[in-house]
Structures are given as C-alpha cells and as structure tokens.
Design a protein around this motif. Structure first.
Motif, mmCIF file in Angstrom:
data_model
loop_
_atom_site.group_PDB
_atom_site.id
_atom_site.type_symbol
_atom_site.label_atom_id
_atom_site.label_comp_id
_atom_site.label_asym_id
_atom_site.label_seq_id
_atom_site.Cartn_x
_atom_site.Cartn_y
_atom_site.Cartn_z
ATOM 1 N N TYR A 1 -10.837 8.103 4.104
ATOM 2 C CA TYR A 1 -9.866 8.093 5.196
ATOM 3 C C TYR A 1 -10.286 9.103 6.251
ATOM 4 O O TYR A 1 -10.642 10.235 5.922
ATOM 5 C CB TYR A 1 -8.472 8.427 4.651
ATOM 6 C CG TYR A 1 -8.034 7.405 3.622
ATOM 7 C CD1 TYR A 1 -7.415 6.231 4.024
ATOM 8 C CD2 TYR A 1 -8.307 7.586 2.272
ATOM 9 C CE1 TYR A 1 -7.055 5.271 3.088
ATOM 10 C CE2 TYR A 1 -7.947 6.627 1.335
ATOM 11 C CZ TYR A 1 -7.319 5.477 1.755
ATOM 12 O OH TYR A 1 -6.977 4.519 0.836
ATOM 13 N N LEU B 1 -2.703 11.679 -0.159
ATOM 14 C CA LEU B 1 -3.427 12.162 1.025
ATOM 15 C C LEU B 1 -2.925 13.546 1.409
ATOM 16 O O LEU B 1 -1.723 13.741 1.619
ATOM 17 C CB LEU B 1 -3.205 11.215 2.208
ATOM 18 C CG LEU B 1 -4.219 10.120 2.419
ATOM 19 C CD1 LEU B 1 -3.771 9.212 3.556
ATOM 20 C CD2 LEU B 1 -5.592 10.653 2.690
ATOM 21 N N TYR C 1 -4.125 9.083 9.337
ATOM 22 C CA TYR C 1 -5.489 8.673 8.994
ATOM 23 C C TYR C 1 -5.735 7.207 9.324
ATOM 24 O O TYR C 1 -4.813 6.415 9.384
ATOM 25 C CB TYR C 1 -5.722 8.864 7.483
ATOM 26 C CG TYR C 1 -5.769 10.302 7.055
ATOM 27 C CD1 TYR C 1 -6.971 10.979 6.971
ATOM 28 C CD2 TYR C 1 -4.603 10.999 6.723
ATOM 29 C CE1 TYR C 1 -7.028 12.305 6.559
ATOM 30 C CE2 TYR C 1 -4.661 12.322 6.310
ATOM 31 C CZ TYR C 1 -5.862 12.965 6.235
ATOM 32 O OH TYR C 1 -5.914 14.274 5.837
#
Length: 60
Positions: free
Chosen positions: A30, A48, A59
């Motif tokens: 990402y 994340l 992202y």
C-alpha cells in the motif's frame, strides 16, 4: 454495446474506497497518498498503520 460494459466497470472502480489507517485490507503493498511511502502487509489480520514517513492515513 461495449461502451455500456466499460461504463459499468468505471462506475465500479469509482465506488471502491481506498484503505485507511486502522483497516485490515489484506496482504499487499500500500502506498501513502500523501508521500508515496510503501507499507507491506503480509498477513490478512495486519492493520494498516499511519504512514511511517509522514503520518498520512490514506493509501492506494
């Protein structure tokens, strides 16, 4: 008729949301939308994090 199919595909792409900090988007690479720094997730349960370079949260 092929233009109808293309339009439907474009609409589907627009409806997809980009992953953000705190989500579990699955394994992949990402890229931060602010600075381009890449984060690699290798486990389906990984979350994340904020971007390690600029603290960005969105992202691609």
């Amino acid at each position: 008729m092929s233009w109808l199919c293309a339009g439907a595909q474009d609409q589907q792409l627009e409806e997809r949301t980009m992953p953000t900090t705190g989500e579990k988007p699955g394994p992949g690479i990402y890229a931060c939308r602010d600075c381009g720094e890449r984060v690699i997730l290798d486990d389906p349960d990984d979350t994340l994090p904020p971007c390690p370079e600029c603290d960005g949260t969105d992202y691609d």
